[in-house]
Motif scaffolding. Structure first.
Motif, short mmCIF file in Angstrom:
data_model
loop_
_atom_site.label_atom_id
_atom_site.label_comp_id
_atom_site.label_asym_id
_atom_site.label_seq_id
_atom_site.Cartn_x
_atom_site.Cartn_y
_atom_site.Cartn_z
N GLU A 646 0.83 -1.21 0.00
CA GLU A 646 0.00 0.00 0.00
C GLU A 646 0.87 1.26 0.00
O GLU A 646 0.59 2.22 -0.73
CB GLU A 646 -0.92 -0.02 1.22
CG GLU A 646 -1.95 1.10 1.22
CD GLU A 646 -2.93 0.94 2.36
OE1 GLU A 646 -4.15 1.06 2.12
OE2 GLU A 646 -2.48 0.68 3.50
N ALA A 647 1.92 1.27 0.81
CA ALA A 647 2.80 2.44 0.88
C ALA A 647 3.46 2.70 -0.47
O ALA A 647 3.68 3.86 -0.85
CB ALA A 647 3.86 2.22 1.96
N ALA A 648 3.77 1.64 -1.20
CA ALA A 648 4.42 1.81 -2.50
C ALA A 648 3.44 2.28 -3.57
O ALA A 648 3.82 3.02 -4.48
CB ALA A 648 5.06 0.49 -2.93
N LEU A 649 2.17 1.88 -3.46
CA LEU A 649 1.20 2.16 -4.52
C LEU A 649 0.36 3.41 -4.30
O LEU A 649 -0.07 4.05 -5.26
CB LEU A 649 0.26 0.96 -4.69
CG LEU A 649 0.91 -0.35 -5.16
CD1 LEU A 649 -0.13 -1.46 -5.22
CD2 LEU A 649 1.57 -0.18 -6.52
N LEU A 650 0.13 3.79 -3.06
CA LEU A 650 -0.75 4.92 -2.78
C LEU A 650 -0.32 6.23 -3.44
O LEU A 650 -1.17 7.00 -3.88
CB LEU A 650 -0.88 5.14 -1.27
CG LEU A 650 -1.96 4.31 -0.56
CD1 LEU A 650 -1.97 4.60 0.92
CD2 LEU A 650 -3.35 4.58 -1.17
N PRO A 651 0.98 6.52 -3.51
CA PRO A 651 1.36 7.78 -4.17
C PRO A 651 0.89 7.90 -5.61
O PRO A 651 0.83 9.01 -6.15
CB PRO A 651 2.90 7.75 -4.10
CG PRO A 651 3.22 6.91 -2.92
CD PRO A 651 2.16 5.85 -2.92
N TYR A 652 0.55 6.77 -6.25
CA TYR A 652 0.10 6.81 -7.63
C TYR A 652 -1.40 7.12 -7.75
O TYR A 652 -1.92 7.20 -8.85
CB TYR A 652 0.40 5.48 -8.31
CG TYR A 652 1.87 5.15 -8.39
CD1 TYR A 652 2.70 5.85 -9.25
CD2 TYR A 652 2.41 4.17 -7.59
CE1 TYR A 652 4.05 5.56 -9.32
CE2 TYR A 652 3.76 3.86 -7.66
CZ TYR A 652 4.58 4.57 -8.52
OH TYR A 652 5.91 4.27 -8.58
N GLY A 653 -2.10 7.25 -6.64
CA GLY A 653 -3.52 7.55 -6.68
C GLY A 653 -4.36 6.35 -7.05
O GLY A 653 -4.06 5.22 -6.69
N ARG A 654 -5.44 6.61 -7.80
CA ARG A 654 -6.34 5.52 -8.20
C ARG A 654 -5.54 4.50 -9.00
O ARG A 654 -5.00 4.80 -10.06
CB ARG A 654 -7.50 6.08 -9.03
CG ARG A 654 -8.55 5.03 -9.40
CD ARG A 654 -9.66 5.66 -10.23
NE ARG A 654 -10.62 4.65 -10.65
CZ ARG A 654 -11.69 4.28 -9.96
NH1 ARG A 654 -11.94 4.86 -8.79
NH2 ARG A 654 -12.53 3.37 -10.41
N ASN A 655 -5.53 3.28 -8.51
CA ASN A 655 -4.61 2.30 -9.08
C ASN A 655 -5.18 0.90 -8.89
O ASN A 655 -5.34 0.43 -7.76
CB ASN A 655 -3.25 2.42 -8.35
CG ASN A 655 -2.19 1.56 -8.98
OD1 ASN A 655 -2.46 0.64 -9.72
ND2 ASN A 655 -0.94 1.87 -8.66
N PRO A 656 -5.50 0.20 -9.97
CA PRO A 656 -6.05 -1.16 -9.85
C PRO A 656 -5.14 -2.12 -9.09
O PRO A 656 -5.62 -3.12 -8.56
CB PRO A 656 -6.21 -1.60 -11.31
CG PRO A 656 -6.32 -0.34 -12.08
CD PRO A 656 -5.43 0.64 -11.38
N LEU A 657 -3.82 -1.81 -9.05
CA LEU A 657 -2.92 -2.70 -8.33
C LEU A 657 -3.20 -2.71 -6.83
O LEU A 657 -2.79 -3.64 -6.12
CB LEU A 657 -1.47 -2.30 -8.59
CG LEU A 657 -1.02 -2.31 -10.06
CD1 LEU A 657 0.46 -1.94 -10.16
CD2 LEU A 657 -1.27 -3.65 -10.72
N LEU A 658 -3.89 -1.68 -6.33
CA LEU A 658 -4.26 -1.66 -4.92
C LEU A 658 -5.21 -2.81 -4.57
O LEU A 658 -5.40 -3.12 -3.39
CB LEU A 658 -4.92 -0.32 -4.56
CG LEU A 658 -3.97 0.88 -4.42
CD1 LEU A 658 -4.77 2.17 -4.36
CD2 LEU A 658 -3.11 0.74 -3.16
N ALA A 659 -5.79 -3.43 -5.59
CA ALA A 659 -6.65 -4.59 -5.34
C ALA A 659 -5.90 -5.66 -4.56
O ALA A 659 -6.47 -6.38 -3.74
CB ALA A 659 -7.16 -5.16 -6.66
N TRP A 660 -4.58 -5.77 -4.81
CA TRP A 660 -3.79 -6.79 -4.12
C TRP A 660 -3.72 -6.52 -2.62
O TRP A 660 -3.63 -7.46 -1.83
CB TRP A 660 -2.39 -6.85 -4.70
CG TRP A 660 -2.35 -7.36 -6.10
CD1 TRP A 660 -3.22 -8.24 -6.69
CD2 TRP A 660 -1.40 -7.00 -7.10
NE1 TRP A 660 -2.86 -8.47 -7.99
CE2 TRP A 660 -1.75 -7.73 -8.27
CE3 TRP A 660 -0.30 -6.17 -7.13
CZ2 TRP A 660 -1.02 -7.62 -9.46
CZ3 TRP A 660 0.43 -6.05 -8.30
CH2 TRP A 660 0.07 -6.77 -9.45
N VAL A 661 -3.71 -5.25 -2.23
CA VAL A 661 -3.67 -4.92 -0.80
C VAL A 661 -4.91 -5.49 -0.11
O VAL A 661 -4.83 -6.12 0.96
CB VAL A 661 -3.60 -3.40 -0.60
CG1 VAL A 661 -3.68 -3.04 0.89
CG2 VAL A 661 -2.32 -2.84 -1.22
#
Length: 891
Positions: A646-661
């Motif tokens: 989550e810490a790595a992906l959140l800076p990118y905003g709306r991001n389908p990869l957050l589904a993995w979190v």
């Protein structure tokens, strides 16, 4: 500290020990240039000095080779208190060597403490000093003194040593372990792909490892491109100096051989005659053979060390090199595949026709999975390009090849050379995507896909299928994880369909399924199954077919293809693809509920991604590991992985990869018995309004969501979701989605008929989902006071979950079984005591691989594998590898 050289140091220690006891002697260390003679001499002198031995030293100097006793004078200057009368004796050039030797022995005898005399580069000692030192060395047996000499291979050294009676120790190249350790010391951050190239080129030569390792660390892949190794002045002097003493025609022959990509002596002589008409004959190579610079067998000329080849090519002007390449190109006129490289090297300006031929060569190399050759050819073609747009396209292709090899430095260097304003719209979109990936500044998702669609359509219409396939291959995975506009996706899919009708590239339907899993997935899976059954696809294509299977919901086929592709990619050294494969394989194993396999794959994949400087794949690795930890019931480890992702992906905003979190957190909560929390986490992946929405990840989570819904009573929401997903399942027939919906319908039916229908589905290759249904039905039966019927189901479920390492689910089955009146003990988790690397080695050994095979797969030495196995057996309480499968509970 010198690595390796254990036997050499043992010999030197024995020499010094005998000398200290009054039984002196001499030893000559000899070997090729750069092999470490000087370093060993210096270390021996340091150790001797540290143990109370007095050290005197001298060295041969090439400029003083004709000055009598120059070497001995240098030696005596290091001991003015001992020199005495010896200085006067050596002062006369008419002094006979035995008189000089006697004077030296007087100096040795005058010293009360043990003495070590070091003589470096005896091949350059003046003849008088050599004869005196050799005479004295043979008479040290009664002295507390030792003499240690170093000598480079060559005819003069052979002549001197043949009658000297001195003992010799030949220094051989370092073995693979010591070479790797030395390279890691001088270039600790070097990417594995570059390190492998340095190790291959240096062939155990310590000087080569040091110099090339430092050069590669500074310049990346460019430092190791064929034909232009950037050797330092030190290395160039070392190796070029060996050639300087040869006759001019021999030097010319060696230069031609150094720039030739073959080893045919006839070819070399013919090219040399074109270069210098009438000057070269076959016998002119003999001086180089005598000096052991080259060897000739059956008219095949081979350099004894590849660094000499590079030093030769750098010792002449660019004009001279171009003339040699032009001569070779003429000789090779009947071999266009080889001749094009020499024509390119001989070119002194842009040549679009030559650039086109090199591009064709690069494309053929790419198809042969020779990414390094393809990168070099694309880059050279770009240098020769007259058309700016073609130049940019060729540089983009070179970037792709560098990325496949894991050569991030080369990829970034090539990107920096691109002139963005010269790119076509499609290439510009790829360039911006590459910049985004390499610099990790943002995630634009599907914003650029409309431009890609237009470019693919244009390339397809122009018949440029190869460029279109390369472009689609670049964007396919990004498209899959971008939730793009359905209309754009369909345009891309239709363009691929059109190309598939006229082009038989097996990747096309696979790429179509990555972009449009629902509308193109079923057809692609049929094609992939056919290709898999026929066999014969190259490792890279196999990897992409596996990835297409995964994105189309068939994790079983994906894992099978990944396992096959990994072997080939390792053999090719394509680490830039291998780490992606390992991480993706781990994620799909986790989707199958196989925590053991996922956790065994992650350490190497994550380590390679870090070493190659590819942080963009780390969130995927953490998510796969977190999912596996959640299945095991390690809630804290899963939470840590989810937080890192989550810490790595959140800076990118709306991001389908957050589904993995939410995948990790939801499965962890489910395994911990918190179904309401699990449902809330997992439901977000299916919600188009949520920042982490990604429907294709959701296809793998339907069964988990259904299990959470059953536990918290959210069946109404589950029913709504099932209705929404059913059309996609009917159209795409994705195995993961079909399996999830099958279980969800059983949960919604909440009846014996519903569960029996679910258990009747074909799930032999999806053991976790079969076990989940067995557990659910067994628990349903027990709660309806039918314990006898529930026990076989619960026992089977627990056994499967245990075999997969899904401990949290296995414990729940055991709990239900106890409630039915039967107890089942938790099996001993032997594998838990192993480190990740030990687990990986143990699993490979259990699969029947030899130590050498395991070493090749994991990029370690066979000795490392043997050491690990010697630790693994006691940990698991076994004695041999035949017991590993049982101990690891591999099924």
């Amino acid at each position: 500290m010198i690595l390796g050289r254990r036997s050499e140091f043992a010999a030197l220690s024995a020499l010094l020990g005998s000398a200290a006891a009054g039984d002196g002697g001499a030893l000559v260390l000899r070997g090729e240039a750069g092999i470490g003679k000087s370093a060993l001499l210096e270390e021996s002198a340091r150790r001797a000095g540290g143990s109370g031995v007095r050290v005197l030293g001298t060295a041969g100097v090439q400029a003083e080779v004709h000055i009598p006793y120059a070497g001995l004078h240098r030696l005596l200057r290091t001991a003015p208190d001992l020199a005495g009368a010896a200085v006067g004796i050596l002062g006369s050039p008419d002094t006979l060597p035995f008189r000089a030797a006697s004077a030296l022995l007087d100096v040795v005898s005058a010293e009360d403490t043990p003495l070590l005399i070091t003589v470096e580069d005896l091949q350059w000692l003046d003849e008088a000093s050599w004869e005196a030192l050799a005479f004295a060395a043979r008479r040290l047996s009664a002295e507390r003194a030792a003499m240690l000499l170093t000598a480079r291979d060559g005819p003069d050294v052979n002549r001197r040593l043949s009658g000297s009676g001195l003992a010799e120790v030949r220094l051989e190249p370092l073995d693979s372990d010591d070479s790797a350790a030395l390279l890691k010391r001088v270039a600790p951050g070097l990417a594995p792909s570059l390190a492998a190239q340095v190790l291959l080129t240096a062939q155990g030569n310590p000087l080569g490892l040091v110099e090339l390792g430092e050069a590669a660390a500074r310049s990346g892949g460019a430092a190791l491109s064929p034909g232009r190794l950037p050797l330092s002045e030190r290395l160039e002097r070392t190796f070029s100096g060996l050639v300087g003493e040869l006759p001019p025609v021999t030097r010319s022959l060696l230069l031609v051989a150094a720039l030739d990509d073959g080893d045919d002596l006839d070819e070399v002589v013919r090219a040399c005659r074109l270069l210098e008409p009438g000057a070269a004959g076959y016998e002119d190579v003999d001086p180089a053979v005598v000096t052991r610079l080259v060897q000739v067998d059956d008219f095949r000329l081979r350099f004894r060390h590849p660094l000499l080849r590079s030093a030769l090519s750098q010792s002449v002007s660019a004009v001279r090199r171009r003339r040699v390449h032009a001569a070779l190109a003429e000789v090779l006129s009947a071999d266009p595949e080889r001749g094009v490289w020499h024509r390119a090297a001989a070119a002194d300006g842009p040549d679009e026709e030559l650039a086109r031929q090199l591009t064709e060569t690069a494309t053929r190399a790419q198809h042969r999975q020779a990414a390094g050759i393809a990168m070099t050819a694309f880059e050279r073609a770009a240098r020769l390009s007259e058309d700016p747009a073609a130049r940019g396209n060729r540089l983009m292709a070179a970037v792709e090849m560098a990325s496949e090899q894991g050569d991030t430095l080369a990829a970034r260097r090539l990107l920096a050379e691109i002139r963005v304003h010269e790119l076509t719209p499609g290439d510009r979109a790829v360039y911006e995507l590459r910049q985004e990936v390499f610099h990790g500044t943002r995630y634009t998702g599907g914003e650029r896909l409309i431009g890609f669609a237009e470019t693919v359509e244009a390339l397809a219409a122009a018949g440029e299928a190869a460029r279109a396939v390369r472009l689609i291959n670049t964007i396919a995975l990004r498209t899959h994880y971008s939730n793009p506009d359905p209309a754009v996706v369909e345009r891309l899919a239709v363009a691929i369909d059109q190309m598939t009708a006229v082009h038989d590239d097996p990747l096309l339907p696979a790429l179509a399924s990555m972009i449009a899993p629902v509308t193109r997935g079923e057809r692609a899976r049929r094609g992939i199954r056919g290709l898999s059954a026929a066999g014969g696809t190259d490792p890279y294509t196999t990897w992409r077919l596996g990835l297409a299977s995964a994105t189309a919901g068939d994790s079983v086929m994906a894992c099978e293809l990944f396992a096959v592709a990994a072997v080939g990619l390792r053999a090719q050294g394509r680490l830039g693809v291998l780490y992606q494969l390992l991480i993706t394989h781990a994620m799909n194993a986790a989707h199958l509920g196989d925590a053991r396999t996922a956790l065994a794959l992650i350490p190497e994949g994550e380590s390679l991604a870090r070493e190659l400087g590819e942080p963009n794949w780390l969130p995927t690795a953490w998510s796969a590991a977190g999912t596996a930890e959640a299945l095991r019931g390690d809630v804290h480890a899963a939470a840590d992985r989810a937080a890192a992702t989550e810490a790595a992906l959140l800076p990118y905003g709306r991001n389908p990869l957050l589904a993995w979190v939410h995948q990790v957190r939801g499965i962890a909560a489910l395994g911990a018995g918190r179904p309401e929390e699990a449902f809330g986490e997992l439901r977000r992946v299916f919600d188009p309004a949520d920042d982490s929405y990604h429907p294709y990840t959701g296809h793998f989570l339907v069964a988990h969501l259904a299990e959470a819904a059953a536990g918290c009573g959210a069946t109404a929401e589950l029913r709504e979701l099932v209705d929404q997903l059913t059309p996609a399942a009917e159209q795409g027939r994705g195995p993961a989605l079909l399996a999830g919906l099958g279980y969800a319908r059983a949960v919604l039916a909440d009846s014996a008929a519903g569960y029996e229908r679910a258990l009747g589905e074909e799930l032999t290759r999806w053991p976790f989902e079969q076990a989940r249904r067995q557990h659910a039905y067994g628990a349903w039966l027990r709660r309806r006071r039918r314990p006898a019927e529930s026990r076989p189901l619960l026992r089977a479920a627990a056994a499967t979950f245990d075999a997969l390492g899904a401990t949290a689910w296995a414990d729940r089955s055991r709990t239900e079984l106890r409630a039915s009146g039967e107890s089942l003990r938790r099996p001993t988790e032997n594998a838990a005591v192993l480190t990740p690397q030990e687990t990986q080695i143990a699993r490979l050994a259990a699969d029947g691989l030899s130590n050498r095979d395991i070493a090749e797969r994991l990029f370690v030495s066979p000795r490392t594998v043997t050491t690990h196995l010697s630790r693994i057996y006691p940990k698991l309480g076994i004695r041999s590898r035949v017991e590993l499968a049982r101990a690891l509970r591999i099924t």
